[in-house]
Enzyme design. Structure first.
Site, short mmCIF file in Angstrom:
data_model
loop_
_atom_site.label_atom_id
_atom_site.label_comp_id
_atom_site.label_asym_id
_atom_site.label_seq_id
_atom_site.Cartn_x
_atom_site.Cartn_y
_atom_site.Cartn_z
N TYR A 143 0.80 -1.21 0.00
CA TYR A 143 0.00 0.00 0.00
C TYR A 143 0.84 1.27 0.00
O TYR A 143 0.36 2.32 -0.38
CB TYR A 143 -0.91 0.02 1.23
CG TYR A 143 -2.18 -0.79 1.10
CD1 TYR A 143 -2.12 -2.16 0.97
CD2 TYR A 143 -3.42 -0.16 1.12
CE1 TYR A 143 -3.28 -2.91 0.86
CE2 TYR A 143 -4.58 -0.91 1.02
CZ TYR A 143 -4.51 -2.28 0.88
OH TYR A 143 -5.66 -3.01 0.78
N LYS A 193 3.59 -15.49 3.36
CA LYS A 193 3.83 -16.32 2.16
C LYS A 193 5.34 -16.56 2.10
O LYS A 193 6.02 -16.20 1.14
CB LYS A 193 3.30 -15.56 0.92
CG LYS A 193 3.32 -16.36 -0.36
CD LYS A 193 2.30 -17.49 -0.41
CE LYS A 193 2.47 -18.31 -1.68
NZ LYS A 193 1.59 -19.51 -1.72
N ASP A 225 -2.33 -18.69 1.56
CA ASP A 225 -3.29 -19.45 0.75
C ASP A 225 -3.99 -20.51 1.59
O ASP A 225 -5.20 -20.71 1.50
CB ASP A 225 -2.62 -20.06 -0.50
CG ASP A 225 -1.31 -20.77 -0.21
OD1 ASP A 225 -0.80 -20.66 0.92
OD2 ASP A 225 -0.79 -21.45 -1.12
N ASP A 249 -6.15 -7.25 4.36
CA ASP A 249 -7.28 -6.66 3.64
C ASP A 249 -8.14 -7.76 3.03
O ASP A 249 -9.36 -7.78 3.18
CB ASP A 249 -6.75 -5.73 2.53
CG ASP A 249 -7.87 -5.10 1.72
OD1 ASP A 249 -8.83 -4.62 2.35
OD2 ASP A 249 -7.78 -5.09 0.49
N ASP A 253 -12.07 -9.47 4.52
CA ASP A 253 -13.32 -9.53 3.74
C ASP A 253 -13.83 -10.97 3.72
O ASP A 253 -15.02 -11.22 3.88
CB ASP A 253 -13.09 -9.07 2.28
CG ASP A 253 -13.41 -7.59 2.08
OD1 ASP A 253 -13.24 -6.82 3.06
OD2 ASP A 253 -13.83 -7.20 0.97
C1 IPM Z 1 -10.29 -1.53 3.93
C2 IPM Z 1 -10.52 -0.97 2.54
C3 IPM Z 1 -9.37 -0.04 2.21
C4 IPM Z 1 -8.10 -0.84 2.27
C5 IPM Z 1 -9.51 0.69 0.87
C6 IPM Z 1 -10.79 1.48 0.78
C7 IPM Z 1 -8.32 1.57 0.59
O1 IPM Z 1 -10.64 -2.00 1.63
O2 IPM Z 1 -10.23 -0.73 4.88
O3 IPM Z 1 -10.19 -2.73 4.07
O4 IPM Z 1 -7.76 -1.55 1.31
O5 IPM Z 1 -7.41 -0.79 3.30
MG MG Z 2 -10.70 -3.96 2.51
#
Ligand code: IPM
Ligand code: MG
Length: 368
Positions: A143, A193, A225, A249, A253
């Site tokens: 990032y 990894k 993975d 990240d 999710d």
């Molecule tokens: C999160 C989001 C952010 C990230 C984006 C919006 C930049 O996906 O907070 O997980 O990738 O950190």
């Molecule tokens: Mg995210």
């Protein structure tokens, strides 16, 4: 006696402003019930800031957020600002804020409410009882690595991003993970990894070295993975999971599906404790869902991730544990009573963002 605190509010884009209304409602209810006074200051970030000022976050607004006791953020981004050729993007505001305020650790608790075990697309017997704290490194890795750019060559376009980690960046987030594990089930899974990446081999060594200071905490190393698979096959064995920025990240999710909906999950981004001697630790609190432009402005967004972020803020930055629990209990009660937005409504009709927010606010302090 009640206390007072200053909170910066950054609603952002998409469903951000809608869920922020419910965060405010929650704060007001907590203030009223427990006799605290919260003052708020609203700041622009993301697409909203681009429209108003041409940048995703003004330096003075980042600094302004930093002078508050804590900050709440809705979400950033949307199709209106998605032009890949543009130099300004909403997400830059969020990344700049994290970096400017030194928020190197992102805490993402993933817990499954018993009443929602059936809401997950994963089998209820797999998700029941899951209680994971993901500690995601937040100011390093892909990032922020330089160079990051695109260019043209004779044979076509090319692009580069840089994955860089320094020892101290790994050590401080690892230490935090072990500290949290001590207050939980004393297990840390470090995700990397290492079979491919140099940064991951450094990550693994440093985490191993830090672990020597925590002989009471069990450490395991898991390849990313494999972790993606374990999260849906047997997430119950994980307690604290620590990992680098990009892996965190993606995995959070994925992990959110265990809880039933990404709309339910809060997060806290924290840095080093303040050096002014105050016990308070600044934090930026936000739901992990994005701006969800497809449902923005329709009153369909689940405000629970935002409301639980308020609870995390009360606990982590303001030291108000009873208040945090009261918010969490109110959320559980509302969900149990079937007051749910469409993403988790089972048979009962779906409620709107504000109906859920109001129900939670009304229930704060009612559980005895
Ligand atoms: C999160 C989001 C952010 C990230 C984006 C919006 C930049 O996906 O907070 O997980 O990738 O950190
Ligand atoms: Mg995210």
């Amino acid at each position: 006696m009640g206390s007072s605190a200053k909170i910066a509010l950054l609603p952002g884009d998409g469903v951000g402003p809608e869920v922020m209304v419910e965060a405010r409602r929650t704060l007001d209810a907590v203030g009223e019930w427990f006799g605290h006074s919260f003052t708020t200051v609203e700041l622009l970030i993301g697409g909203a800031a681009i429209d108003a000022h041409g940048v995703a976050l003004r330096t003075e607004d980042a600094a302004g957020a930093g002078t508050a006791d804590a900050a709440l953020l809705g979400a950033v981004g949307g199709p209106k600002w998605d032009n890949p050729a543009s130099d300004v993007r909403p997400e830059q505001g969020l990344l700049a804020l994290r970096k400017a305020l030194g928020l190197y650790a992102n805490l993402r608790p993933v817990a499954v409410l018993p009443s929602l075990a059936d809401a997950s697309p994963i089998k209820p017997e797999i998700v029941r009882g899951v209680d994971i704290l993901v500690v995601r490194e937040l100011t390093g890795g892909l990032y922020f690595g330089r160079p990051t750019r695109q260019w043209r060559e004779r044979r076509g376009r090319a692009a580069v991003d840089t994955l860089l980690y320094r020892e101290h960046e790994i050590a401080r987030v690892a230490r935090l993970a072990f500290e949290f594990a001590r207050g939980r089930r004393r297990k840390v899974a470090s995700v990397d990894k290492a079979n491919v990446l140099s940064t991951s081999r450094l990550w693994r060594s440093v985490v191993g070295e830090v672990s020597r200071d925590y002989p009471d905490v069990e450490l395991e190393h898991v390849l990313v993975d494999a972790m993606a698979m374990h999260l849906v096959r047997g997430p119950g064995r994980f307690d604290v999971v620590v990992t680098e920025n990009m892996f965190g990240d993606i995995l959070t999710d994925e992990a959110s599906t265990l809880a039933g909906s990404i709309g339910l999950l809060p997060s806290a981004s924290v840095g080093a404790p303040r050096t002014d001697g105050s016990a308070r630790r600044f934090g930026l609190y936000e739901p992990i869902h994005g701006s969800a432009p497809d449902i923005a402005g329709q009153g369909r967004a689940n405000p629970v991730g935002m409301i639980l972020s308020v609870a995390l803020m009360l606990r982590t930055s303001l030291g108000l544990e009873d208040e945090a629990r009261a918010v969490e209990a109110a959320v559980e009660d509302a969900i149990e009573a079937g007051v749910r937005t469409a993403d988790i409504a089972e048979s009962s009709p779906a409620r709107s963002t504000s109906e859920v927010g109001k129900t939670v606010a009304e229930r704060i302090g009612t559980r005895t």
